[in-house]
Motif scaffolding. Sequence first.
Motif, PDB file in Angstrom:
ATOM      1  N   THR A  53       6.175 -10.875  -1.005  1.00  0.00           N
ATOM      2  CA  THR A  53       7.336 -10.445  -1.787  1.00  0.00           C
ATOM      3  C   THR A  53       7.143 -10.782  -3.258  1.00  0.00           C
ATOM      4  O   THR A  53       6.538 -11.795  -3.599  1.00  0.00           O
ATOM      5  CB  THR A  53       8.625 -11.098  -1.276  1.00  0.00           C
ATOM      6  OG1 THR A  53       9.727 -10.725  -2.129  1.00  0.00           O
ATOM      7  CG2 THR A  53       8.520 -12.613  -1.260  1.00  0.00           C
ATOM      8  N   ASP A  54       7.665  -9.905  -4.130  1.00  0.00           N
ATOM      9  CA  ASP A  54       7.684 -10.193  -5.572  1.00  0.00           C
ATOM     10  C   ASP A  54       8.847 -11.112  -5.938  1.00  0.00           C
ATOM     11  O   ASP A  54       8.819 -11.748  -6.989  1.00  0.00           O
ATOM     12  CB  ASP A  54       7.848  -8.885  -6.364  1.00  0.00           C
ATOM     13  CG  ASP A  54       6.592  -8.043  -6.367  1.00  0.00           C
ATOM     14  OD1 ASP A  54       5.505  -8.604  -6.187  1.00  0.00           O
ATOM     15  OD2 ASP A  54       6.701  -6.820  -6.551  1.00  0.00           O
ATOM     16  N   GLY A  55       9.867 -11.150  -5.099  1.00  0.00           N
ATOM     17  CA  GLY A  55      11.102 -11.839  -5.473  1.00  0.00           C
ATOM     18  C   GLY A  55      11.150 -13.262  -4.964  1.00  0.00           C
ATOM     19  O   GLY A  55      11.872 -13.566  -4.002  1.00  0.00           O
ATOM     20  N   CYS A  56      10.404 -14.148  -5.625  1.00  0.00           N
ATOM     21  CA  CYS A  56      10.329 -15.531  -5.111  1.00  0.00           C
ATOM     22  C   CYS A  56      11.675 -16.251  -5.162  1.00  0.00           C
ATOM     23  O   CYS A  56      11.897 -17.197  -4.394  1.00  0.00           O
ATOM     24  CB  CYS A  56       9.263 -16.328  -5.865  1.00  0.00           C
ATOM     25  SG  CYS A  56       9.539 -16.481  -7.640  1.00  0.00           S
ATOM     26  N   TYR A  57      12.581 -15.826  -6.034  1.00  0.00           N
ATOM     27  CA  TYR A  57      13.914 -16.427  -6.077  1.00  0.00           C
ATOM     28  C   TYR A  57      14.948 -15.571  -5.334  1.00  0.00           C
ATOM     29  O   TYR A  57      16.151 -15.775  -5.482  1.00  0.00           O
ATOM     30  CB  TYR A  57      14.367 -16.643  -7.520  1.00  0.00           C
ATOM     31  CG  TYR A  57      13.703 -17.818  -8.200  1.00  0.00           C
ATOM     32  CD1 TYR A  57      13.623 -19.062  -7.566  1.00  0.00           C
ATOM     33  CD2 TYR A  57      13.145 -17.690  -9.462  1.00  0.00           C
ATOM     34  CE1 TYR A  57      13.014 -20.142  -8.178  1.00  0.00           C
ATOM     35  CE2 TYR A  57      12.530 -18.762 -10.087  1.00  0.00           C
ATOM     36  CZ  TYR A  57      12.471 -19.986  -9.448  1.00  0.00           C
ATOM     37  OH  TYR A  57      11.859 -21.057 -10.065  1.00  0.00           O
ATOM     38  N   ARG A  58      14.474 -14.604  -4.537  1.00  0.00           N
ATOM     39  CA  ARG A  58      15.375 -13.774  -3.740  1.00  0.00           C
ATOM     40  C   ARG A  58      15.019 -13.839  -2.257  1.00  0.00           C
ATOM     41  O   ARG A  58      15.296 -12.908  -1.502  1.00  0.00           O
ATOM     42  CB  ARG A  58      15.337 -12.313  -4.235  1.00  0.00           C
ATOM     43  CG  ARG A  58      15.949 -12.122  -5.615  1.00  0.00           C
ATOM     44  CD  ARG A  58      17.414 -12.520  -5.644  1.00  0.00           C
ATOM     45  NE  ARG A  58      18.201 -11.741  -4.691  1.00  0.00           N
ATOM     46  CZ  ARG A  58      19.286 -12.193  -4.095  1.00  0.00           C
ATOM     47  NH1 ARG A  58      19.722 -13.429  -4.301  1.00  0.00           N
ATOM     48  NH2 ARG A  58      19.950 -11.421  -3.253  1.00  0.00           N
ATOM     49  N   GLU A  59      14.447 -14.957  -1.851  1.00  0.00           N
ATOM     50  CA  GLU A  59      14.159 -15.173  -0.433  1.00  0.00           C
ATOM     51  C   GLU A  59      15.412 -15.771   0.203  1.00  0.00           C
ATOM     52  O   GLU A  59      15.511 -16.972   0.427  1.00  0.00           O
ATOM     53  CB  GLU A  59      12.942 -16.093  -0.287  1.00  0.00           C
ATOM     54  CG  GLU A  59      11.666 -15.471  -0.848  1.00  0.00           C
ATOM     55  CD  GLU A  59      10.549 -16.477  -1.030  1.00  0.00           C
ATOM     56  OE1 GLU A  59      10.721 -17.661  -0.674  1.00  0.00           O
ATOM     57  OE2 GLU A  59       9.488 -16.083  -1.556  1.00  0.00           O
ATOM     58  N   GLU A 106       6.554  -5.791  -1.871  1.00  0.00           N
ATOM     59  CA  GLU A 106       6.209  -5.811  -3.301  1.00  0.00           C
ATOM     60  C   GLU A 106       5.874  -4.376  -3.703  1.00  0.00           C
ATOM     61  O   GLU A 106       5.749  -3.510  -2.843  1.00  0.00           O
ATOM     62  CB  GLU A 106       5.036  -6.760  -3.580  1.00  0.00           C
ATOM     63  CG  GLU A 106       3.902  -6.729  -2.572  1.00  0.00           C
ATOM     64  CD  GLU A 106       3.078  -5.465  -2.582  1.00  0.00           C
ATOM     65  OE1 GLU A 106       2.791  -4.953  -3.681  1.00  0.00           O
ATOM     66  OE2 GLU A 106       2.718  -4.984  -1.508  1.00  0.00           O
TER      67      GLU A 106
END
Length: 254
Positions: A170-176, A128
Amino acid sequence: MLLEEFDSNRNAVINAFDIIQPIKNIPPIAVSCFSRITFDRLLKELNGVPIASTGTANMDIPIYKVIYNGIEMALFMSYVGAPGCIAILVDVFAMGIEKIVLFGTCGVLDAGIKDCSIIIPNAAVRDEGTSFHYAPASDEIKVNIKYQDEFIEILNRHKCSYTVGKVWTTDGCYRETREKVNKRKENGCICVDMECSAVAALAGFREKEVFHFFYAADNLDNDEWDARSLANSANVLDKDRIALLAMELATKLM
């Protein structure tokens, strides 16, 4: 690289302590969580009294005083996501709070970790951006340097299962993506969240104490994502008990 431009100057152009006045007699210890339902139930159980307020451009966040086992504490709900979460924590530190027990859900990267069981992070992967404004660039940061033994004693006394290990923040919860999940597992991560590494960096930079733990929710360690108890309304009674574990730990921080 931009994220390597850490500036150790403790004063910024805008500081929380420039615009927020200390709150007289605010409890130095606070408990905070991310779930609206869990927070509301805990607030009702403890007859919280409002004593202050902060917030963001689109949300007010009241701060309450509660008494648990004869000890006064502050209670407030944290913002989801590292930037907003850190902004709120900076505000409450400026008000006079010194130590915080923070808890919320995480996704598990190990299907063997039971739903709603406790996870104590001891390190966090810094995927993040916020933490890089509070600590020099690195891949990981230590978490929960203090109070692990005290919390484990509480968990053992209440016969609660728990796991200690590394979290991927991570900031990208839809990019895991599956590739990223597998890579983080290879790095030793057992779970994923959105705030932990930033909270640890802030605590170190401002010389405050934050103990941050999770309860296991959705499972990413399958071919298909399994939400399990991720929804706020799922397994409410189990989450009530977890909230009381946080209150128990807060009494040890005095």
